[in-house]
Design a protein around this motif. Sequence first.
Motif, PDB file in Angstrom:
ATOM      1  N   ASN A   1       0.854  -1.295   0.089  1.00  0.00           N
ATOM      2  CA  ASN A   1      -0.173   0.155  -0.177  1.00  0.00           C
ATOM      3  C   ASN A   1       1.083   1.036  -0.057  1.00  0.00           C
ATOM      4  OD1 ASN A   1      -1.488  -1.958   2.471  1.00  0.00           O
ATOM      5  ND2 ASN A   1      -2.821  -1.689   0.322  1.00  0.00           N
ATOM      6  N   THR A   2       1.595   1.230   0.700  1.00  0.00           N
ATOM      7  CA  THR A   2       2.465   2.353   1.046  1.00  0.00           C
ATOM      8  C   THR A   2       3.920   2.575  -0.075  1.00  0.00           C
ATOM      9  OG1 THR A   2       2.655   2.434   3.252  1.00  0.00           O
ATOM     10  CG2 THR A   2       4.061   4.055   2.511  1.00  0.00           C
ATOM     11  N   LEU A   3       4.237   1.613  -0.474  1.00  0.00           N
ATOM     12  CA  LEU A   3       5.392   1.918  -1.153  1.00  0.00           C
ATOM     13  C   LEU A   3       4.200   2.107  -3.170  1.00  0.00           C
ATOM     14  CD1 LEU A   3       8.343  -0.589  -0.343  1.00  0.00           C
ATOM     15  CD2 LEU A   3       7.913   1.236  -0.054  1.00  0.00           C
ATOM     16  N   GLY A   4       3.707   1.219  -3.004  1.00  0.00           N
ATOM     17  CA  GLY A   4       2.462   1.678  -4.385  1.00  0.00           C
ATOM     18  C   GLY A   4       2.271   2.674  -5.026  1.00  0.00           C
ATOM     19  N   ASN A   5       1.473   3.621  -3.532  1.00  0.00           N
ATOM     20  CA  ASN A   5       1.450   5.073  -3.274  1.00  0.00           C
ATOM     21  C   ASN A   5       2.713   5.742  -4.103  1.00  0.00           C
ATOM     22  OD1 ASN A   5      -1.069   4.583  -2.220  1.00  0.00           O
ATOM     23  ND2 ASN A   5      -0.919   5.423  -0.512  1.00  0.00           N
ATOM     24  N   LEU A   6       3.749   5.358  -3.296  1.00  0.00           N
ATOM     25  CA  LEU A   6       4.904   5.783  -3.119  1.00  0.00           C
ATOM     26  C   LEU A   6       4.925   6.079  -4.897  1.00  0.00           C
ATOM     27  CD1 LEU A   6       6.595   6.072   0.453  1.00  0.00           C
ATOM     28  CD2 LEU A   6       5.563   7.950  -0.852  1.00  0.00           C
ATOM     29  N   LEU A   7       4.853   4.923  -5.542  1.00  0.00           N
ATOM     30  CA  LEU A   7       5.595   4.531  -6.703  1.00  0.00           C
ATOM     31  C   LEU A   7       4.943   5.334  -7.771  1.00  0.00           C
ATOM     32  CD1 LEU A   7       6.141   0.806  -7.755  1.00  0.00           C
ATOM     33  CD2 LEU A   7       7.826   2.643  -7.677  1.00  0.00           C
ATOM     34  N   LEU A   8       3.730   6.109  -6.966  1.00  0.00           N
ATOM     35  CA  LEU A   8       2.824   6.924  -8.701  1.00  0.00           C
ATOM     36  C   LEU A   8       2.612   8.493  -7.712  1.00  0.00           C
ATOM     37  CD1 LEU A   8      -0.347   4.779  -8.357  1.00  0.00           C
ATOM     38  CD2 LEU A   8       1.416   4.733 -10.231  1.00  0.00           C
ATOM     39  N   HIS A   9       2.879   8.662  -6.547  1.00  0.00           N
ATOM     40  CA  HIS A   9       2.992   9.866  -5.658  1.00  0.00           C
ATOM     41  C   HIS A   9       4.094  10.323  -4.972  1.00  0.00           C
ATOM     42  CE1 HIS A   9       0.892  13.789  -4.898  1.00  0.00           C
ATOM     43  NE2 HIS A   9       1.195  12.898  -3.617  1.00  0.00           N
ATOM     44  N   PRO A  10       5.586  10.308  -5.194  1.00  0.00           N
ATOM     45  CA  PRO A  10       6.383  10.770  -4.529  1.00  0.00           C
ATOM     46  C   PRO A  10       6.733  11.332  -2.970  1.00  0.00           C
ATOM     47  CG  PRO A  10       7.332  11.398  -6.286  1.00  0.00           C
ATOM     48  CD  PRO A  10       5.268  10.851  -6.878  1.00  0.00           C
ATOM     49  N   TRP A  11       5.973  11.539  -2.406  1.00  0.00           N
ATOM     50  CA  TRP A  11       5.759  12.895  -1.085  1.00  0.00           C
ATOM     51  C   TRP A  11       5.932  11.520  -0.303  1.00  0.00           C
ATOM     52  CZ3 TRP A  11       8.786  16.689  -0.946  1.00  0.00           C
ATOM     53  CH2 TRP A  11       9.438  17.331  -1.748  1.00  0.00           C
TER      54      TRP A  11
ATOM     55  N   LEU B   1      13.503   2.260   1.014  1.00  0.00           N
ATOM     56  CA  LEU B   1      12.849   2.947   1.105  1.00  0.00           C
ATOM     57  C   LEU B   1      13.793   4.346   1.385  1.00  0.00           C
ATOM     58  CD1 LEU B   1       9.979   4.804   0.228  1.00  0.00           C
ATOM     59  CD2 LEU B   1      10.098   4.635   2.302  1.00  0.00           C
ATOM     60  N   ARG B   2      14.721   5.277   0.519  1.00  0.00           N
ATOM     61  CA  ARG B   2      15.186   6.113   0.507  1.00  0.00           C
ATOM     62  C   ARG B   2      14.258   7.686   0.386  1.00  0.00           C
ATOM     63  NH1 ARG B   2      20.527   5.521   1.554  1.00  0.00           N
ATOM     64  NH2 ARG B   2      20.517   4.119  -0.210  1.00  0.00           N
ATOM     65  N   LEU B   3      15.183   8.358   1.098  1.00  0.00           N
ATOM     66  CA  LEU B   3      13.703  10.231   1.979  1.00  0.00           C
ATOM     67  C   LEU B   3      14.949  10.924   1.985  1.00  0.00           C
ATOM     68  CD1 LEU B   3      11.872   7.585   4.289  1.00  0.00           C
ATOM     69  CD2 LEU B   3      10.696   8.639   2.020  1.00  0.00           C
ATOM     70  N   GLN B   4      14.269  11.364   1.057  1.00  0.00           N
ATOM     71  CA  GLN B   4      15.099  13.591   1.457  1.00  0.00           C
ATOM     72  C   GLN B   4      14.309  14.320   2.202  1.00  0.00           C
ATOM     73  OE1 GLN B   4      18.269  14.062  -0.278  1.00  0.00           O
ATOM     74  NE2 GLN B   4      18.293  15.507   1.846  1.00  0.00           N
ATOM     75  N   VAL B   5      14.934  14.737   2.778  1.00  0.00           N
ATOM     76  CA  VAL B   5      13.633  15.575   3.569  1.00  0.00           C
ATOM     77  C   VAL B   5      13.530  17.134   3.216  1.00  0.00           C
ATOM     78  CG1 VAL B   5      13.126  16.438   6.456  1.00  0.00           C
ATOM     79  CG2 VAL B   5      14.129  13.910   5.717  1.00  0.00           C
TER      80      VAL B   5
ATOM     81  N   ALA C   1       8.763  14.541   3.473  1.00  0.00           N
ATOM     82  CA  ALA C   1      10.052  14.124   1.769  1.00  0.00           C
ATOM     83  C   ALA C   1       9.490  13.023   1.075  1.00  0.00           C
ATOM     84  CB  ALA C   1      10.763  12.795   3.219  1.00  0.00           C
ATOM     85  N   ARG C   2      10.582  14.088   0.141  1.00  0.00           N
ATOM     86  CA  ARG C   2      10.564  13.575  -1.418  1.00  0.00           C
ATOM     87  C   ARG C   2      11.140  12.172  -1.121  1.00  0.00           C
ATOM     88  NH1 ARG C   2       9.107  14.600  -6.386  1.00  0.00           N
ATOM     89  NH2 ARG C   2       9.724  14.157  -8.242  1.00  0.00           N
ATOM     90  N   ALA C   3      10.059  10.571  -1.772  1.00  0.00           N
ATOM     91  CA  ALA C   3      10.270   9.130  -1.728  1.00  0.00           C
ATOM     92  C   ALA C   3      10.928   8.368  -2.841  1.00  0.00           C
ATOM     93  CB  ALA C   3       9.011   9.019  -0.854  1.00  0.00           C
ATOM     94  N   GLN C   4      11.871   8.001  -2.966  1.00  0.00           N
ATOM     95  CA  GLN C   4      12.189   7.156  -3.678  1.00  0.00           C
ATOM     96  C   GLN C   4      12.419   5.480  -3.399  1.00  0.00           C
ATOM     97  OE1 GLN C   4      16.105   7.772  -6.016  1.00  0.00           O
ATOM     98  NE2 GLN C   4      16.176   6.794  -7.202  1.00  0.00           N
ATOM     99  N   VAL C   5      11.655   4.424  -3.847  1.00  0.00           N
ATOM    100  CA  VAL C   5      11.669   3.558  -3.914  1.00  0.00           C
ATOM    101  C   VAL C   5      13.250   2.121  -4.584  1.00  0.00           C
ATOM    102  CG1 VAL C   5      11.103   0.861  -3.883  1.00  0.00           C
ATOM    103  CG2 VAL C   5       9.072   3.081  -4.148  1.00  0.00           C
ATOM    104  N   LEU C   6      13.910   2.049  -3.882  1.00  0.00           N
ATOM    105  CA  LEU C   6      14.837   1.668  -4.818  1.00  0.00           C
ATOM    106  C   LEU C   6      14.480  -0.193  -4.396  1.00  0.00           C
ATOM    107  CD1 LEU C   6      17.836   3.666  -3.454  1.00  0.00           C
ATOM    108  CD2 LEU C   6      17.048   4.010  -5.844  1.00  0.00           C
TER     109      LEU C   6
END
Length: 316
Positions: free
Chosen positions: A229-239, A278-282, A257-262
């Motif tokens: 649920n969370t990572l799927g959201n972040l693939l489409l809306h990376p915040w 999950l990489r997060l840039q605050v 934070a801006r999010a990237q799934v590695l």
Amino acid sequence: MSFHTGEIALQRQEGVDAQLGAMGPRVIRDHLPQQHRDFFAQLPFVVVGSLDERQRPWASLLTGTPGFMQSPDAHRLRIDALPEAGDPLAAALRPDVPLGLLGIEPHTRRRNRLNGQVTALDAQGFDLAVGQSFGNCPRYIQAREALPGTAASSPSAPEALTELDDDARTLIAATDTLFIASAHPHAAGSAEAAEGVDVSHRGGRPGFVRVGADGSLAVPDFEGNRFFNTLGNLLLHPWAGLLFVDFARGDLLQLSARAQVLTGTPEALGFKGVTRVLRLQVDRGWRRRGVLPLRWSTPRPSPYLEGTGHWVAPVA
């Protein structure tokens, strides 16, 4: 459909998309089952995910005497609590907005998710129409009991952060619990109009959230229910909206934070036994010291942590 395209993409990578596609309608409901209605009513706090004016998620925490949440029927939840001034939820809360709720009882390791829409707001609280309701497994929840405490009679003013300072780094590096809010866009591929909001729990050994020298955070994705649920959201809306709780002092740290799934090998990602991080840039945040009227007992670590590896994760 129970899952959107981001969730399905990750489920397909794991080879479970067909299985979960059949399971989803049975476990993700459009109403609160009686056990969920009873569960929310016995809790002294709830985690809430909301969206700001830029459609970026934030995670907040509301508290009250057990019973401050009541479900008058299976399609509604009433919450008699409002956010403090300075909490991003205070600016976001109004009729028709989407919210994500996480009801969690750490000492029993129970948790339930509710995603819905605000239907009414008044001086005491607000009402939600239930959109989705589903339970989560107890993995990685540290068992700690919420105890009555005393919020500071005059809490310090919310502190705005544009980067992680030493206090924030110390709290994050020592945490065993993280709450994360995310959202998915109204139209696939659009990052402009986030529709559904969700908030979830992440847990691990202290140090499982790694703080980089540049202020970025890395969170390993341990094996779970594979709904994504969370990572799927972040693939489409990376915040993402992050919430860290100082369980001893009653402080809250809220970050955007801006999010990237590695994905890759455990060696390349730096975490033993995981292939996704999950990489997060605050981008910005708020710290609110002594604001919570709850404290928590000494935690009993989840037995599932034995399978998550050990890392040396100093604050850089």
